[in-house]
Design a protein around this motif. Structure first.
Motif, PDB file in Angstrom:
ATOM      1  N   ARG A  93       0.808  -1.133   0.103  1.00 55.80           N
ATOM      2  CA  ARG A  93       0.090   0.116  -0.020  1.00 55.80           C
ATOM      3  C   ARG A  93       0.729   1.283  -0.244  1.00 55.80           C
ATOM      4  N   THR A  94       1.893   1.143   0.905  1.00 60.48           N
ATOM      5  CA  THR A  94       2.601   2.447   0.821  1.00 60.48           C
ATOM      6  C   THR A  94       3.664   2.719  -0.284  1.00 60.48           C
ATOM      7  N   TYR A  95       4.125   1.549  -0.851  1.00 61.67           N
ATOM      8  CA  TYR A  95       4.896   1.609  -2.161  1.00 61.67           C
ATOM      9  C   TYR A  95       4.127   2.113  -3.105  1.00 61.67           C
ATOM     10  N   LEU A  96       2.938   1.746  -3.280  1.00 65.08           N
ATOM     11  CA  LEU A  96       2.101   2.272  -4.646  1.00 65.08           C
ATOM     12  C   LEU A  96       1.450   3.838  -4.198  1.00 65.08           C
ATOM     13  N   ASP A  97       1.413   4.122  -3.040  1.00 65.34           N
ATOM     14  CA  ASP A  97       1.143   5.558  -2.714  1.00 65.34           C
ATOM     15  C   ASP A  97       2.102   6.529  -3.228  1.00 65.34           C
ATOM     16  N   PHE A  98       3.632   5.926  -2.549  1.00 64.98           N
ATOM     17  CA  PHE A  98       4.554   6.737  -2.630  1.00 64.98           C
ATOM     18  C   PHE A  98       4.910   6.725  -4.398  1.00 64.98           C
ATOM     19  N   PHE A  99       4.852   5.844  -4.950  1.00 63.95           N
ATOM     20  CA  PHE A  99       5.035   5.784  -6.328  1.00 63.95           C
ATOM     21  C   PHE A  99       4.047   6.794  -7.178  1.00 63.95           C
ATOM     22  N   GLY A 100       2.863   6.828  -6.757  1.00 62.58           N
ATOM     23  CA  GLY A 100       1.974   7.735  -7.507  1.00 62.58           C
ATOM     24  C   GLY A 100       2.183   9.338  -7.023  1.00 62.58           C
ATOM     25  N   ALA A 101       2.832   9.356  -5.881  1.00 58.72           N
ATOM     26  CA  ALA A 101       3.177  10.606  -5.161  1.00 58.72           C
ATOM     27  C   ALA A 101       4.414  11.252  -5.794  1.00 58.72           C
ATOM     28  N   TRP A 102       5.371  10.351  -5.925  1.00 61.41           N
ATOM     29  CA  TRP A 102       6.937  11.080  -6.148  1.00 61.41           C
ATOM     30  C   TRP A 102       7.491  10.412  -7.370  1.00 61.41           C
ATOM     31  N   ALA A 103       7.205   9.283  -8.106  1.00 58.86           N
ATOM     32  CA  ALA A 103       7.822   9.038  -9.321  1.00 58.86           C
ATOM     33  C   ALA A 103       7.951   9.728 -10.658  1.00 58.86           C
ATOM     34  N   ASP A 104       6.945  10.720 -10.734  1.00 65.09           N
ATOM     35  CA  ASP A 104       6.833  11.610 -11.896  1.00 65.09           C
ATOM     36  C   ASP A 104       7.131  13.008 -11.520  1.00 65.09           C
TER      37      ASP A 104
END
Length: 197
Positions: free
Chosen positions: A63-74
């Protein structure tokens, strides 16, 4: 062998759910999301920056991985946290995700989290830092794998929400090695395991 540091923001009553945004985590009807940003100040940012600079690899639950990916990756905002999060080696403990994972430098740890993380901990020389990931943290604590907690304790009682420690958490003793108070009343306390394992 790696050490595992758990870095969490919690309320006085131990709630860690929904720190960042009102819609971040509404499980179980949680209505208090977004309680953390009002407590940010320069002291907290400085301590967090030091912690991020010293961080080796990162360990996340799904859950945290996907949330961080959505918030930070781009992001392309020049924020030093963006560069650190995108560049770091990331391990993800999940039974439902499949490779390839979407965020660069990510490796899936499938199966039982306690077993896979224990094996990883023996293999690595660099330390692992867990951000958020409450269910994973409770699994690691139950397996006796957490070596250090860095807790940002907010002067707030919510009365409901998912808490850092489950009622069934095993006995573990830690010693306070550092504490910093921010201008907003947050105490950032670092605890290291004190008993032999």
């Amino acid at each position: 062998m790696a050490r595992i540091t758990v870095t969490e923001s919690v309320t006085l009553d131990g709630v860690m759910q929904g720190l960042g945004r009102p819609d971040e985590d509404n499980r179980d009807g949680f209505r208090h999301g977004g309680w953390g940003p009002a407590y940010m100040d320069a002291v907290m940012m400085e301590v967090m920056g030091r912690g991020m600079a010293a961080t080796g690899a990162m360990l996340f639950g799904r859950r945290t991985y996907l949330d961080f990916f959505g918030a930070w990756a781009d992001r392309t905002d020049g924020n030093p946290f963006t560069q650190k999060l995108n560049g770091a080696v990331k391990y993800v403990a999940s039974r439902s995700l499949a490779e390839p994972l979407p965020w660069q430098n990510s490796t899936l740890l499938s199966g039982d989290a306690g077993e896979t993380v224990a094996a990883l901990k023996k293999e690595l020389d660099e330390d692992l830092v867990v951000l958020g990931s409450g269910e994973l943290v409770r699994s690691l604590a139950a397996a006796g794998l957490v070596d250090r907690y860095v807790l940002s304790i907010h002067p707030l009682v919510l009365g409901s929400g998912r808490r850092l420690f489950a009622d069934s958490a095993p006995l573990a003793r830690f010693r306070l090695v550092e504490s910093v108070s921010t201008g907003t009343g947050v105490v950032i306390a670092t605890y290291e395991r004190s008993e032999a394992r």
